[in-house]
Design an enzyme around this catalytic site. Structure first.
Site, short mmCIF file in Angstrom:
data_model
loop_
_atom_site.label_atom_id
_atom_site.label_comp_id
_atom_site.label_asym_id
_atom_site.label_seq_id
_atom_site.Cartn_x
_atom_site.Cartn_y
_atom_site.Cartn_z
N LYS A 16 0.75 -1.07 -0.20
CA LYS A 16 0.05 0.02 0.04
C LYS A 16 0.90 1.25 0.06
CE LYS A 16 -3.83 -2.49 2.19
NZ LYS A 16 -4.30 -2.91 3.31
N GLN A 53 -4.82 -1.51 9.60
CA GLN A 53 -4.69 -2.89 9.06
C GLN A 53 -5.32 -3.79 9.96
OE1 GLN A 53 -3.38 -3.47 5.77
NE2 GLN A 53 -3.89 -5.28 6.21
N ASP A 68 -11.19 2.56 3.29
CA ASP A 68 -11.58 1.13 3.30
C ASP A 68 -13.15 0.95 2.89
OD1 ASP A 68 -9.45 -0.58 3.13
OD2 ASP A 68 -9.25 -0.86 5.57
#
Ligand code: NAP
Length: 286
Positions: free
Chosen positions: A53, A97, A120
């Site tokens: 990422k 995460q 997200d």
């Protein structure tokens, strides 16, 4: 029949190429988009994902910051970190995460991210927007699947779509996105009876299960489009194996996303897209 391979890397490169001028414009007129990635502890798989990422950010000219609290962090301290990131104007997107360590209340952490920075698409407010078909950050993997279908000009409206899996990350959001594109959608899960029979009805079959090669030839209607979201470890603990028996899909489907190289490359591309869109919102309209 030999299925057409749907190439996620090709789609990813298109998405990233389209983001470059948008990043350049934001950078020239205001500042680069900014993404903060919170990586708790040192889970090796999570470290690999986060590296991917931050590398994608670097390649695109997006500012990225990695925050790495220890695995022993308390919910309160993690909430403090999120609140600090919520307040910072140069941070457009916050990604926590997962999985988080057991002592951390993941739900509270998820709720703490400001919805307009939730790149997200997991915040309940953004999930509500998805249900209502209102623009908001969408979960990256499902959004990537829709991009892939769109760019390969695979029709969705009026088609029968069957999704195996009902997770908040993949199954439910992809089912809703397909529904909003006017597919007739069935969601299957571990308690579905006659799973193969349900799946054989599908024009578009999405497998998001996490069970290597569970989808065998009995599940696939000849000519169906088969989207394999599964990312399972190979039998020797190495490599990636999908949820679909690749040989059966190649033989029976009209189009198929291989593992690796199908859906996988799209998740980070859509994360970048969500971050750029958030920056545009913050800088142009926020
Ligand atoms: P998950 O949260 O474990 O959900 C799996 C779903 O599959 C559940 O809804 C479960 O049903 C269902 N299921 C399990 N066994 C089944 C069976 N025998 N028959 C029918 N349904 C069954 O997994 P996830 O997070 O959605 O991920 C699914 C897969 O996609 C994994 O391989 C994951 O690695 C992969 N993935 C890939 C990407 C990417 O490509 N970038 C991103 C995310 C996930 P119940 O609800 O009844 O338990």
């Amino acid at each position: 029949m030999s299925a057409k391979i749907l190439d996620g890397k090709w789609v990813r490169e298109q998405i990233l190429a389209e983001l470059r001028p948008r990043v350049a414009k934001l950078t020239a007129s205001h500042r680069p988009p900014g993404l903060a990635v919170v990586l708790v502890g040192n889970d090796p798989a999570s470290e690999i994902y986060v590296r991917g990422k931050t590398k994608a950010c670097g390649d695109l000219g997006i500012y990225s910051e990695k925050i790495t609290p220890p695995a022993t962090i308390s919910t309160g301290d993690l909430l403090g970190i999120i609140e600090g990131l919520n307040q910072r104007s140069e941070i457009d997107g916050i990604l926590v995460q997962v999985p988080l360590p057991k002592q951390v209340d993941s739900r509270r952490v998820l709720l703490a991210v400001k919805p307009d920075k939730d790149v997200d698409g997991f915040h309940p407010m953004n999930v509500g927007s998805l249900v209502a078909n209102i623009p908001a950050p969408r979960a990256c993997t499902p959004a990537g699947i829709i991009e892939l279908l769109r760019r390969y000009e695979i029709p969705i409206a009026g088609k029968k779509a069957v999704v195996i899996g009902r997770s908040d990350i993949v199954g439910k959001p992809i089912a809703l996105l397909l529904l909003h594109q006017s597919a007739t959608v069935t969601i299957c899960h571990s308690k579905t009876s006659n799973l193969a029979e349900e799946c054989r009805r599908a024009d578009i079959l999405v497998a998001a299960i996490g069970k290597p090669r569970l989808v065998t030839r009995e599940f696939i209607r000849p000519g169906a489009v088969v989207i394999d979201v599964g990312q399972n470890r190979g039998p020797d603990g190495k490599g990636l194996v999908g949820d679909v028996d690749a040989e059966a899909a190649l033989e029976l489907a009209s189009a198929y996303t291989p593992v690796p190289g199908g859906v996988g490359p799209l998740t980070i591309a859509m994360l970048m897209a969500n971050t750029v869109a958030a920056a545009e919102q913050h800088l142009c309209c926020g």
